[in-house]
Design a protein around this motif. Sequence first.
Motif, short mmCIF file in Angstrom:
data_model
loop_
_atom_site.label_atom_id
_atom_site.label_comp_id
_atom_site.label_asym_id
_atom_site.label_seq_id
_atom_site.Cartn_x
_atom_site.Cartn_y
_atom_site.Cartn_z
N UNK B 13 43.73 -15.85 -10.12
CA UNK B 13 44.86 -14.92 -10.01
C UNK B 13 44.78 -14.05 -8.76
N UNK B 14 43.54 -13.67 -8.38
CA UNK B 14 43.41 -12.86 -7.16
C UNK B 14 43.85 -13.65 -5.93
N UNK B 15 43.39 -14.89 -5.88
CA UNK B 15 43.82 -15.75 -4.76
C UNK B 15 45.34 -15.92 -4.79
N UNK B 16 45.88 -16.07 -6.00
CA UNK B 16 47.34 -16.27 -6.10
C UNK B 16 48.09 -15.05 -5.58
N UNK B 39 48.30 -25.45 -2.24
CA UNK B 39 47.32 -24.83 -3.12
C UNK B 39 48.02 -24.02 -4.20
N UNK B 40 49.01 -23.26 -3.77
CA UNK B 40 49.70 -22.33 -4.68
C UNK B 40 50.56 -23.07 -5.71
N UNK B 41 51.27 -24.09 -5.26
CA UNK B 41 52.21 -24.78 -6.16
C UNK B 41 51.55 -25.85 -7.03
N UNK B 42 50.65 -26.60 -6.44
CA UNK B 42 50.17 -27.80 -7.13
C UNK B 42 48.74 -27.73 -7.65
N UNK B 43 47.92 -26.84 -7.08
CA UNK B 43 46.51 -26.84 -7.49
C UNK B 43 46.21 -25.69 -8.46
N UNK B 48 44.32 -23.63 -13.71
CA UNK B 48 44.21 -22.68 -14.82
C UNK B 48 44.81 -23.25 -16.11
N UNK B 49 45.80 -24.12 -15.95
CA UNK B 49 46.35 -24.76 -17.15
C UNK B 49 45.29 -25.63 -17.83
N UNK B 98 57.66 -17.54 -10.45
CA UNK B 98 57.46 -18.42 -11.60
C UNK B 98 56.02 -18.94 -11.63
N UNK B 99 55.57 -19.44 -10.50
CA UNK B 99 54.21 -19.99 -10.42
C UNK B 99 53.19 -18.88 -10.67
N UNK B 100 53.46 -17.70 -10.14
CA UNK B 100 52.53 -16.58 -10.35
C UNK B 100 52.40 -16.27 -11.84
N UNK B 101 53.53 -16.27 -12.54
CA UNK B 101 53.49 -16.00 -13.97
C UNK B 101 52.68 -17.06 -14.71
N UNK B 102 52.91 -18.31 -14.33
CA UNK B 102 52.15 -19.40 -14.96
C UNK B 102 50.65 -19.20 -14.73
N UNK B 103 50.31 -18.89 -13.49
CA UNK B 103 48.88 -18.72 -13.16
C UNK B 103 48.29 -17.57 -13.96
N UNK B 104 48.98 -16.45 -14.00
CA UNK B 104 48.41 -15.27 -14.67
C UNK B 104 48.31 -15.49 -16.17
#
Lengths: 636, 272
Positions: B13-16, B39-43, B48-49, B98-104
Amino acid sequence: MRRSLAPFSFGDVALFTVYRQWWRARDTTTVVDLGWFPTISIICSLGLLLSAVAGSLGRIANPWSTSLFWTSVGIVVLPFGVRMIQEQVSRSERICLAITMSLALYLVKILHSPIYFTFPDEFMHWRTASDIMRTGELFQYNSLLLVSPYYPGLEALAAALSSVSGLSIYASGVISLAIARIVFTLSLFLFYELATKSTRIAGLATLIYMTNANYVFFGSQFAYETLSLPLMALGFFVALRREHVGDGSTRTHTILLFMAFGSVIITHHLTTYALLGFLSFWTLVSWVMPILTKRPYPIGPGGITLLMIVAAMGWLVWVASQTVSYLVPPFSNAAVEMFNMMMGESSSRELFKASNGTVAPLLERVTGFGSVLFLLGILPFGLWQIWMRYRTNIMVMVCACGGIAYPASLALRLSSRGAEISNRSSEFIFMPLALVLAIGIVEFKLWKKFDWFERVRFWGFPVWMCVVLMGGIIVGWAPWARVPGPYVVAADTRSIEPQGIADAYWVAENLGPNNRIISDRTNRLLMGSYGLQRSITSYGDGVPVAYIYFAKTLRPKEQDFLRKGQVRYVIADRRVSDGLPYASGYFERGEKAGRDPNKPLDPITWMKFNDVAGVSRIFDSGDIRIHDMEAVLAGP
Amino acid sequence: MLGHKSIDLIAVPLVSIVLMGFLLQDGEASLVRTIATLLYLFVLPGYVFVAATFPGKNLGGAERLLYVIGSGLCIIILGILLINISPWPITKVAWIWFVALVIWICSGLAIVRRHRAQAYIERRLVQQGVRLQFIWPQILMLGIAVLITIGAIWLARHYAQQPHTSGFTQLWILPVDQSSRDVVRVGFANYERRTEVYTVRAIYDGTIIREWSDIALDYEQTWEERIELEPSTQANMLVIELYLQPNTSRPYRQVFWWQNLPTPTPEPSPTP
């Protein structure tokens, strides 16, 4: 090899206790030996370099380009076959080899079109991606491919990558599909491995899958099927693994499974139905096998299948209802053609003959037939070995039944409509077929005294694979489309050139989006994508576009058609009178009835728009002219 | 709960957040931006999922890689439906949030689930710790292969961009305002791949009304002028002829504009 402990002390901090234990456990160093993989990678990259040279020579119409192209394909493919057939190859090396070969074959297509899309389907999906980025919404009308906006999976990836990174849709599409390729190859390998418990069979089956007729070109283009297949393969692996896991992760596998299959449903229609067919058959076999063998088996994916059928039907009914009218005609036409052929009312299609009358060279015809014979030749051995060794294995039995569908699909090639279906089905049929063939190649053994058979297997497999791949390309992709080259008339990838692209961008910038236009097939793609225009067609709008163009003057009847379609602009490309079309027509499929099939169009067909009072010629770039039909629309 | 086992799940999350800050800024496409986006979209979402759904489960390297990338693709594909039904349009900002929410969310779930699977992980960390040692000549060979492949791509791109056909010039005539046909803009663009000199001639109702000579235009350069016509009720035609010097005897390009719209009355001819 013994190594010292951690290079620094963690002290007594409890937080690092576990790490210290872990570090100590690393005392045993594992040497990562990649085997032949680095060497093969270099050979493969040299093959790609040769492919780039072939393409560059093709652009200047050098006659050696085709020979170099085939040589490059051979150099790329052969070393992988040589290594993968060997027994003493590590699992990681096999995985590396499979992924590298799949990416190398993907690069063959990228080297063909390295700066922009040139395949027809790619423009259709480019438009959908562009619409999503331009409007910020899904499901915008796309006149190039009406169903494309209702399956936005591919465009979601491209739009996300393009809008966040600033890359073009082309670059975003290429990168997204390269990632999807890795997913595809890994999924296939792990699926085959899990099904057979053999990394050798898994490696060979993955390589054999890559020899299907569409893998190199059609299956690498920026189109929805290119993404849906990897997602389907991922789903298959997860579904199979879900049945094998014993660590309580069945539920989490189910989540991933729904994500994969859900993504397939919103990415591509045909893949969805192939997926449902496969799952249904798997369920059926899972029910039948315990009865036949009197042994316990996993329950099968019955519940998943049911939910996926509901989801797919829901998507079809509430979102993508246009799919029915899009899919039914090709299948029904193929069925009618086949029926007429069997009744003797129509003749079969001439194999290896292009629509402009060009016949493929003898060597290509021999390779094309040879590839089919090679596949059919191994198939019985595969089925036999499956019966001998794997007949209690549900997944392998399901694949065996799928493999039998291959000979049946060949019959469709005798009709022109059926040929397209047969060709498109190869990407699906090869999934089970590859496993059957790999089992046949690995497991078939002669008596010990025939030790020469091992040498035949060792040297024969790479050659066999090479012939099947080359034959697949020959059967699945037109000769003029394999290597880039100078402009030719109505030849899809070969007709995309800078003037048409620049004119399309001019149209988008100066005329605004979604004007109703008619044009030849090449400019329809360009104007409908880069030009952001709304192409009027006979199949989409009921306007006989070819009829309007074939007329020698713009009579009241043609003007009525233009008014019916509310056509504001007509694109006239003078090059349509330079030669016969290489693809199925100048304008639309089935147009041959309106013209002499052996003569190029009369120049009057595109010049006639100059002579209509009130019709302004608003644009001229030499080959392409644009006429404003406002006066015709204002007419009676 | 936030112990050593979750360092990666805190780092992601910090990297995100750092990547969000970078990617939300407008900028030209670059290698750094592309890598950050990938990195942000696909990795990261996939990572985290998988961490949340398979905490400490026995996934092999290949399986984990497949699940990370595969779920990353699925999150983006399914995500577009969620963004579409949200009040926000599908834009760069929507994607990033959206991706940030998924990651967090997935990171939070993963921390909790991994904590529950603590004993299992500790056992596995001890059992499976190995040090990987590569054979450097092999790595060098792979590097050479990558360089040759990059060379192949460069070669293909280079020759695809070379002019293999003759260049062209675009000429156009368009109304300045859709409401009036009396004022038009006339322009042309040079795509001849070299500097060319042009002459433009405007002929109204058979008479030359304007002429622009010796217009030197570089490659991809554009020229445009306005022409105002006398209002008329007649269906007069304005013809624009473009000459490519030195050939001034025959128009190189020609467009024409009907000032008023007569009803088209073409000559009848036989059906083709």
